[in-house]
Design a protein around this motif. Structure first.
Motif, PDB file in Angstrom:
ATOM      1  N   LEU B 172       0.891  -1.066   0.052  1.00  0.00           N
ATOM      2  CA  LEU B 172       0.240   0.051  -0.004  1.00  0.00           C
ATOM      3  C   LEU B 172       1.064   0.964   0.631  1.00  0.00           C
ATOM      4  CD1 LEU B 172      -3.363  -1.318   2.087  1.00  0.00           C
ATOM      5  CD2 LEU B 172      -3.238  -0.728  -0.101  1.00  0.00           C
ATOM      6  N   GLN B 179      -4.189   0.332  -5.480  1.00  0.00           N
ATOM      7  CA  GLN B 179      -5.138  -0.514  -5.621  1.00  0.00           C
ATOM      8  C   GLN B 179      -5.886  -1.254  -4.755  1.00  0.00           C
ATOM      9  OE1 GLN B 179      -1.947  -4.266  -6.487  1.00  0.00           O
ATOM     10  NE2 GLN B 179      -1.260  -3.033  -4.687  1.00  0.00           N
ATOM     11  N   PRO B 180      -5.854  -0.526  -3.834  1.00  0.00           N
ATOM     12  CA  PRO B 180      -7.701  -0.818  -3.194  1.00  0.00           C
ATOM     13  C   PRO B 180      -9.091  -0.261  -3.545  1.00  0.00           C
ATOM     14  CG  PRO B 180      -5.934   0.104  -1.580  1.00  0.00           C
ATOM     15  CD  PRO B 180      -5.637  -0.348  -2.959  1.00  0.00           C
ATOM     16  N   ARG B 184     -11.612  -1.297  -5.918  1.00  0.00           N
ATOM     17  CA  ARG B 184     -13.885  -1.080  -5.217  1.00  0.00           C
ATOM     18  C   ARG B 184     -13.916  -0.569  -6.576  1.00  0.00           C
ATOM     19  NH1 ARG B 184     -13.771   3.319  -1.292  1.00  0.00           N
ATOM     20  NH2 ARG B 184     -13.695   4.748  -3.202  1.00  0.00           N
ATOM     21  N   ILE B 190     -11.896  -6.413  -2.231  1.00  0.00           N
ATOM     22  CA  ILE B 190     -10.623  -6.632  -2.788  1.00  0.00           C
ATOM     23  C   ILE B 190      -9.430  -6.731  -0.991  1.00  0.00           C
ATOM     24  CG2 ILE B 190      -9.826  -4.169  -2.780  1.00  0.00           C
ATOM     25  CD1 ILE B 190      -7.159  -4.820  -4.616  1.00  0.00           C
ATOM     26  N   CYS B 192      -6.028  -5.956   0.998  1.00  0.00           N
ATOM     27  CA  CYS B 192      -4.538  -6.137   0.700  1.00  0.00           C
ATOM     28  C   CYS B 192      -3.630  -6.012   1.760  1.00  0.00           C
ATOM     29  CB  CYS B 192      -4.220  -4.067   0.330  1.00  0.00           C
ATOM     30  SG  CYS B 192      -5.176  -3.680  -1.168  1.00  0.00           S
ATOM     31  N   LYS B 204      -6.586   5.153   3.922  1.00  0.00           N
ATOM     32  CA  LYS B 204      -7.745   5.103   4.643  1.00  0.00           C
ATOM     33  C   LYS B 204      -8.278   5.776   4.449  1.00  0.00           C
ATOM     34  CE  LYS B 204     -11.165   3.404   8.234  1.00  0.00           C
ATOM     35  NZ  LYS B 204     -11.186   2.499   9.527  1.00  0.00           N
ATOM     36  N   LEU B 209      -8.697   3.830   0.274  1.00  0.00           N
ATOM     37  CA  LEU B 209      -9.378   2.371   1.317  1.00  0.00           C
ATOM     38  C   LEU B 209     -10.842   1.767   1.767  1.00  0.00           C
ATOM     39  CD1 LEU B 209      -7.810  -0.255   2.470  1.00  0.00           C
ATOM     40  CD2 LEU B 209      -6.398   0.535   3.837  1.00  0.00           C
ATOM     41  N   SER B 234     -13.096  -2.230  -0.102  1.00  0.00           N
ATOM     42  CA  SER B 234     -11.567  -2.399  -0.031  1.00  0.00           C
ATOM     43  C   SER B 234     -10.972  -2.726   1.669  1.00  0.00           C
ATOM     44  CB  SER B 234     -10.652  -1.165  -0.660  1.00  0.00           C
ATOM     45  OG  SER B 234     -10.869  -0.331  -0.255  1.00  0.00           O
ATOM     46  N   ALA B 236      -7.348  -3.802   3.665  1.00  0.00           N
ATOM     47  CA  ALA B 236      -6.421  -3.767   4.080  1.00  0.00           C
ATOM     48  C   ALA B 236      -5.915  -4.993   5.449  1.00  0.00           C
ATOM     49  CB  ALA B 236      -5.846  -2.896   4.466  1.00  0.00           C
TER      50      ALA B 236
END
Ligand SMILES: NC(=O)c1ccc[n+]([C@@H]2O[C@H](COP(=O)([O-])OP(=O)(O)OC[C@H]3O[C@@H](n4cnc5c(N)ncnc54)[C@H](O)[C@@H]3O)[C@@H](O)[C@H]2O)c1
Ligand SMILES: NC(=O)c1ccc[n+]([C@@H]2O[C@H](COP(=O)([O-])OP(=O)(O)OC[C@H]3O[C@@H](n4cnc5c(N)ncnc54)[C@H](O)[C@@H]3O)[C@@H](O)[C@H]2O)c1
Lengths: 552, 552
Positions: B172, B179-180, B184, B190, B192, B204, B209, B234, B236
């Protein structure tokens, strides 16, 4: 009208007042490409020098380059990727006519075997330095470099003169063939070993070499006599340097200066190992290249061991840029790098002021144009001893090959001033035609080559390749007519990156601006590169000539 | 007026109508440099992303860049060598304002250890791709890339939708943090993994995220629920991917898509080996980097072994460009390259038409400028599904970081047309200020990277680096405002070479010409690169759009 070329009848020497292309900028570049073939080693294979250095990737590529140069407009740019034309783009009249990148391979893949593989697949070709960028002018190009090295040694060790001194070297190829003439011009008795009798004969034919000795005994006797008489002479001997160097050492003879310019950089297509004849080597290139690589390393180990022996016994020994120490080290000679590289040993103070192998070619094909420029140089730079000495020597001793051309080690400001003055002579009809200005890639801002050009840089920046790329990009932004980025191929793969530049003085105001910007920025970057590495000469030059160096 | 930057209060976000430099071209580049720091990972150390990717070599270098950009005229060019300004040269108003070469090392020396040594000596710095060239716009830059990959997979394997699908990934950081959000936006659930809780919290905070799970059980449960409901989410999880991937595999769970964006390319300053905590890793960087390298390779071997297991069980597994397969292979996983690289697997048909990550930044700092350009894009390219879909999604989901900016995968002709239309909007006052146009270095004509961009090229030309150099030189000759050549540093040393370009639309006619030439020639070379390699899409595009491809 092209002129006949006795050496390669199918490759006439370009010249004459009629242009085939739409502009002299394109016509000039076309003539330069024709010229590197006319003076090259094997033009039917597109090979200019150093066994693999090519002017174009293939004949279809060559023909498409000719076609495109003939048809393109001045606001277009021809893009060449490793000797193959790939695009013709709309740019502007201020942009280069030709941009090329030759033989650049991503670092971890930049190895001889990857190069050979890509070459076999027809995806790449090696441009040498000045071959692929159409800037080679025959052996003359390197004569002055070799001559200046000999003279620097003379100054340091022999009271300024090589009279009565013995130089031993090897290699009479496209580049190395300049050695006998440079040695004789420097006043020495020079012995040059080559395995290939044809190479020696050719150098003799074109006036670069005085005699070919039938055997070692005779050769050494001829050298002894010349030394005794203080007579300058150049003698070739056919044989393998890896055998003859040790033999001379074994006899207790110590030359004053020893170097080598066999094609040691390429163990497959260049160097001939001791004990092998040329035919066998040619067969093995396809059949068993590994045998050649192994045999070559062993042979070079003996070759360099003899050079180290000469060094220990007091001779001035140097590497002339053929990677022979690198190969010897891989062949087990741990102290191969006790031999210094010529750049660091003799030329760095010149490069620090961006003094380097500048050159110009008379696109008219008229020798008289060069004579007039010779006069101009003598008149413009009377206090520049290196150059006035050289021009006087060169006009007497250096036969033209191909297009009449001259090389002279000029620096920042001088190059620009000369080129602009010549452009005026083109404009007012003093010269028979336009003149192309260029330089070797072995120039201050133009080359990263940690075993040759940038070995032992003061700040440790030997391997940094940013500089030639900055140079090439700056030249593209400064109106140069041809800009090239070259990296090593064959045995040089992964060992260097360099930038080349050519600007055509066609007599126009636009050419004046182009010459001004491109040549000035090129040498500016050269000085800046050495200033950034901490060389006082460069810092002094940057301050004195108000070069835009940013110092933190 | 600069705007406050909550994330890095000392690095305000540039903007406003007043320029400090003499021209908007220089002011624009200055703001872009400020911007990569404002949105970067550790601006106090000049680090933008990927552990070592820097905006300038040192603070004195940075300050001298600011000073020079503020003072220079439009007919000057600032030369930057690996993040350090070295010269200010007289060129012309048609030349770039800034030319840079970052982290290029001669092939045989282009290795991580040489890079670290040169970096320690202060002689070089790594520019990543868009960090050193001041083109990074925060995570948004890679969101679309990741999103488009997910969508291509959706089309091929999941009937065009990732609803109810589980994506597993890791990392991340500066790039991986996209990516997150991309997952989404693509409709998936997803998960991560990152070893560093701070990275997850930051993602976040900025809205990239949704949630951070306290442990693996909870995380998997959250994913299961979202899948069941067909809800995009998403999540983590803090931990080491080399431990968590095998653990998930051991439980018999097979995600639909698996990838990874930990900083596996750099075993010293990036990747955290299994069994090590962050503090220990930080200490070892100085004290025992070899332990980290060895530990990293072992860890990556486990990490990739799990990815291969997922692949065998039917998951769509790909390498997202972090060299994790190369490291795994060196760590003993012989079949690591069974995992395909994302470029070849999903994006090559786009690159063959020079469709790639184009982007623009509102130098005014006004989000409204981007909104107006969003509208323009929708209006200009109604039939371009990829782009219209993306713009609609992005304006809803992608928060701006730093200067308001937008990325969109546009191709040849489209980029030029858009940029010229925007330049008109700058001229007529529709927009609050000038706009900078740029692109990722991961673009059709711009990158040679045999393990990422050019892996498995049809003709075998993966390792040929001529193309990015031709691109950079051509851009310098086509009026671009900033041109950069980058090579890999850290673990990427010797693995890639790329070209970057930025052109400022300041509303002038000169800018119109610059945008026209530079952007058109950039994508022309992209198409030509793929046409030369034999891709039909590229040959078709070259013919259809009359790109000056020379076909032998
Ligand atoms: N000063 C410089 O930086 C500089 C400039 C140009 C060339 N070079 C290098 O110098 C070398 C020579 O270049 P070239 O263009 O003349 O190459 P070339 O291939 O044209 O010639 C090499 C010559 O060496 C001879 N040779 C090979 N092995 C031999 C052996 N064992 N004993 C005796 N002769 C042998 C060959 O017969 C040939 O004549 C190359 O490595 C080249 O790259 C250096
Ligand atoms: N698609 C592309 O071509 C592309 C684009 C950009 C970046 N990249 C590559 O992607 C990678 C990530 O780039 P970045 O800028 O986000 O790097 P970064 O250094 O900013 O972030 C890497 C992240 O990985 C985490 N991490 C490291 N080891 C881990 C482990 N074993 N388990 C879990 N987490 C771990 C770190 O905590 C950090 O948050 C790099 O290798 C980068 O070069 C690829």
């Amino acid at each position: 009208m092209p002129k006949p070329n006795p050496r390669h009848p199918d490759f006439p020497i370009p010249g004459g007042p009629e242009k085939r292309a739409k502009s002299w900028r394109a016509e000039g570049l076309l003539r330069l490409m024709e010229n590197v073939l006319a003076v090259g080693e094997a033009p039917d294979k597109l090979i200019v020098y150093a066994a693999l250095g090519k002017a174009a990737r293939s004949w279809p590529a060559h023909d498409a380059i000719v076609r495109t140069l003939s048809e393109m407009d001045e606001d277009q740019t021809l893009i060449i990727q490793s000797g193959k034309p790939v695009g013709l783009l709309k740019t502007s009249a201020a942009a280069p006519m030709v941009i090329m990148a030759n033989c650049n391979i991503v670092g971890q893949w930049a190895k001889a075997e990857v190069f050979y593989d890509l070459e076999r697949k027809g995806l790449i070709c090696w441009g040498g330095l000045t071959a692929g960028a159409w800037q080679y002018i025959g052996s003359q190009g390197v004569i002055q470099g070799t001559y200046e090295i000999f003279m620097r040694i003379a100054e340091r060790r022999f009271n300024g003169s090589l009279k009565g001194r013995f130089i031993l070297t090897a290699g009479l190829g496209g580049m190395g063939g300049a050695q006998p003439l440079a040695g004789r011009m420097a006043g020495a008795a020079i012995l040059c070993i080559d395995i290939d009798p044809k190479r020696a004969e050719m150098r003799k034919e074109i006036g670069f070499l005085d005699e070919i000795a039938p055997d070692l005994d005779t050769a050494l006797k001829m050298i002894e006599e010349a030394k005794a008489e203080g007579r300058a002479t150049s003698i070739a001997l056919i044989g393998n340097a890896a055998e003859i160097y040790p033999e001379i050492a074994a006899r207790g003879i110590v030359p004053d200066i020893v170097t080598d310019q066999t094609s040691a950089h390429d163990l497959v297509y260049g160097y001939v190992p001791a004990g092998y004849d040329l035919d066998r080597v040619r067969r093995l290139r396809d059949q068993n290249p590994d045998e050649l690589i192994e045999g070559g390393r062993k042979s070079i180990a003996r070759h360099v061991a003899a050079m180290l022996e000469f060094q220990q016994k007091g001779a001035e020994v140097f590497d002339n840029g053929n990677l022979i120490r690198t190969q010897a080290k891989q062949g087990g000679i741990e102290n191969a790098f006790d031999i210094p590289i010529f750049t660091e040993a003799y030329l760095r103070p010149l490069f620090a002021r961006a003094i380097g192998p500048f050159r110009w070619m008379a696109l008219s094909g008229e020798a008289d144009d060069i004579a007039k420029i010779d006069d101009l140089v003598l008149q413009m730079f009377p206090d520049n001893k290196i150059v006035t000495n050289w021009i006087k020597l060169a006009r007497e001793n250096v036969p033209f090959e191909g297009l009449p051309a001259r090389i002279a080690w000029l620096g920042h400001g001088e190059r620009t001033a000369l080129a602009r003055a010549v452009n005026k002579m083109v404009a007012d009809g003093t010269l028979a035609g336009p003149v192309a200005f260029s330089r070797d890639h072995l120039d201050a801002g133009a080359m990263a080559h940690p075993n040759i050009m940038t070995e032992n840089m003061r700040d440790g920046s030997d391997a940094i390749a940013d500089w030639p790329l900055l140079d090439a990009m700056t030249l593209c932004a400064s109106g140069a007519d041809l800009v090239a980025v070259h990296s090593g191929g064959g045995g040089y793969a992964g060992y260097m990156t360099s930038a080349g530049v050519t600007v055509i003085a066609d007599g126009t105001d636009e050419a004046d601006a182009r010459l001004d910007h491109a040549l000035t920025n090129d040498t500016s970057l050269g000085v800046i590169r050495y200033a950034d590495a901490g060389y006082e000469d460069a810092l002094d030059e940057a301050a004195k000539k108000q070069i835009g160096h940013i110092r933190l």
